[in-house]
Each structure stands twice: as C-alpha cells, then as structure tokens.
Design a protein around this motif. Sequence first.
Motif, short mmCIF file in Angstrom:
data_model
loop_
_atom_site.label_atom_id
_atom_site.label_comp_id
_atom_site.label_asym_id
_atom_site.label_seq_id
_atom_site.Cartn_x
_atom_site.Cartn_y
_atom_site.Cartn_z
N SER A 49 0.88 -1.25 -0.15
CA SER A 49 -0.01 0.09 0.07
C SER A 49 1.03 1.20 0.02
N ASN A 50 2.26 1.05 -0.01
CA ASN A 50 2.98 2.27 0.14
C ASN A 50 3.63 2.63 -1.19
N SER A 51 3.07 4.06 -1.90
CA SER A 51 3.54 4.33 -3.07
C SER A 51 5.03 4.36 -3.36
N ASP A 115 7.74 12.03 -4.79
CA ASP A 115 6.73 11.29 -3.74
C ASP A 115 7.21 11.71 -2.40
N GLN A 128 -1.62 14.59 0.60
CA GLN A 128 -2.72 13.92 -0.13
C GLN A 128 -2.61 13.56 -1.41
N ARG A 130 0.07 12.22 -2.86
CA ARG A 130 0.87 10.95 -3.05
C ARG A 130 0.00 9.97 -2.65
N THR A 131 -0.60 9.17 -3.51
CA THR A 131 -1.28 8.01 -3.14
C THR A 131 -0.63 6.85 -4.16
N LEU A 132 -0.92 5.41 -3.79
CA LEU A 132 -0.69 4.48 -4.60
C LEU A 132 -1.25 4.66 -6.12
N LYS A 133 -2.28 4.92 -6.20
CA LYS A 133 -2.94 5.00 -7.60
C LYS A 133 -2.26 6.06 -8.44
N THR A 134 -1.90 7.52 -7.83
CA THR A 134 -1.13 8.27 -8.62
C THR A 134 0.41 7.66 -8.79
#
Length: 330
Positions: A49-51, A115, A128, A130-134
């Motif tokens: 779960s960590n980008s 990131d 906010q 920095r997300t995994l999807k991004t």
Amino acid sequence: MLSSNETTIEVLHHATIQFNRYLSIIIYLFGTVGNILNVIILSQKKFRSNSCAFIFLISSIASLIAILSGLTNRMIAGWTVDLTFTINWLCQLRAMVLFTSRTIVLWLITLATIDRWLLSCFNVRRQQMRTLKTAQQCTIIIIIFSILLNAPIIYCYEANLLETPVQCYGKTAACRIYTDIMYGCGSILIPSLVMTSFSIMIILNIRKTRRRIGIFNISTNHVRRQRQTKKRDRRLLIMLLVQVTFIVVLTFPQAIQKLYATITLDFNSSSKSILQIAIEDLIFNFVVLLTYLANGLPFYIYTLSGGNVFRNACWQLIRAFGQTITCQNN
C-alpha cells in the motif's frame, strides 16, 4: 620491440577486455540476486500500500531487465563472439530494451523523490496528492515515455560497424548525435538534476517542519504534538536519498562521456591517434559498467540504509525460505 605508445595501447586494450570479462560477472551476479530479492521483499503485503515501495518495486524489475539485457552479452563478448555485434535485429532489440529499462529506472527514482517530497511538505493537500493510484498512473506514463524516447534506436542502431565504441551502435552521424544526446540528457542528466533538486527540497522541508514544531512547542507550553512520519516512510526516505546519491555519482560519468562523444564526433577517426582511441574505448567501457553498478546496488543500499524495516523483511524471507527447505527435507 614495441614502442612505448604501442605498449600503452596493448595495456589499455587488455584492461578493457578484463573489465568486460570479470567486472561484468561480479556486477551481473550481485545485481541479479539483489534485484530478485528486492522484487520478492517489496512484493510483501506490508509494502503493497506504500506508493514509494511500489515505485522501488517496479524500479527493481527494470534494473533487473537492464542488467540481464546489457551485461549478458558483455560477459559473452569477453570469451566468445557477441551475436548482438553481428546480427542486426538482436543489436536493435538489445539496445532498445537496455536503454528503455535504464530510462525507466532513472525516471522512477525521480518519481520516488517527488513522492517523498510531497510527504515532507507541511501542506496537507500536497501530502494527500501522493497515493498508490497516482504512483501507478505515473509509472505507466514513465514507461510509455521511455519507450517513445528510445524508439528511434530501432532505426538508428546497426550491427557490424567499425570505428565506433562498440560494433552495435548508431549507423549515421544523425543517429549517433540523437541517441547520445537523448540518452545523456533525457535519461541521465535531466532526471539526475530533478532528483538532486527534490532531494535538497526534502531536506529543507524536514528542517522547516522541525522548526515549526519547535516554535509551536515553545509558544504554547502544551504537551508536544510532534507529527512524525511513520517509521517505514522515514526509512524509505533514507533509502531513497542514499540511492539518489549513488545514481548521480555512477551515471553522471556516462552522460559526460556521451556528450563528449557527440562533440568530438569523427567518423573517419583521422584526427585521433590510436592511443587516444584506446583511451576513449577504456573510458567508454568503464563508465558503462558504472551504470550497471547503479542498477545492481539498490538491494544492498536498502539493506544497509533501510533500518529494521527492510532488514526484518529480508530476514523473514530468509527464514521462510529456510523453513520451506527444512519441511521438504523432512
């Protein structure tokens, strides 16, 4: 009896062969094992779960591809004929895969630096972002960009060339100028400068955050509410900064060499002595091996600088592997 220049040329030629023959094997073995372990460890549930960990994972895969596609033929060339030097489609395929994977690695580490910069910002909105999807979307963009950037290699590269650093190289002046500038700037200089800039900004942000927290504590005399980054994020940041340092140090020489080759482009080699060509050939091969070293070091960087977070994950993997072998033997 050989003259001093002829002796020097022989020594330089011998050194070049030995670099490719033995140093390639060392980097190949340690780099392959290290990147495979990186892929296994960073694929564990705790990192999924960590980008930043995701970016490291894809970067390790790309580094593994770069080592396998680039160093395999270098080791073979030290002992027998390298087919990529004589067969056009193999030459083009290897060059395309190698340069694309290298470009992906450097831009992914650049993405990881951005990131971590977002994470270090005091502004919550930036954090906010920095997300995994991004990270996944940006990774796809980087892969597509790297393929498009290196696509002309399919046309430009040709086997059986003479008077070039290697026999699989750009076939025309325009091709060599483009590929040298494209790789030197687009794959090394620009991402290295961006990495360095954001690394400095990360350090400045961390200092600002600590200063603000200190002022807040002094002015309120309340219980300290120091907002700390999670242990895993802190370790990933340290791992990243160390890796950025090594990447810049190990890849910058090749960028300089590429730019030098472009500036001093001379296809007839009439203005260069045999000694100068031998020196340039040695430098070319040495700086190329440095870039492979940059691809092979991440696991060892992560292990040494990643603290207990990465080392514990590594030991868990080793213990699980040992238990599996024990169970099979029983």
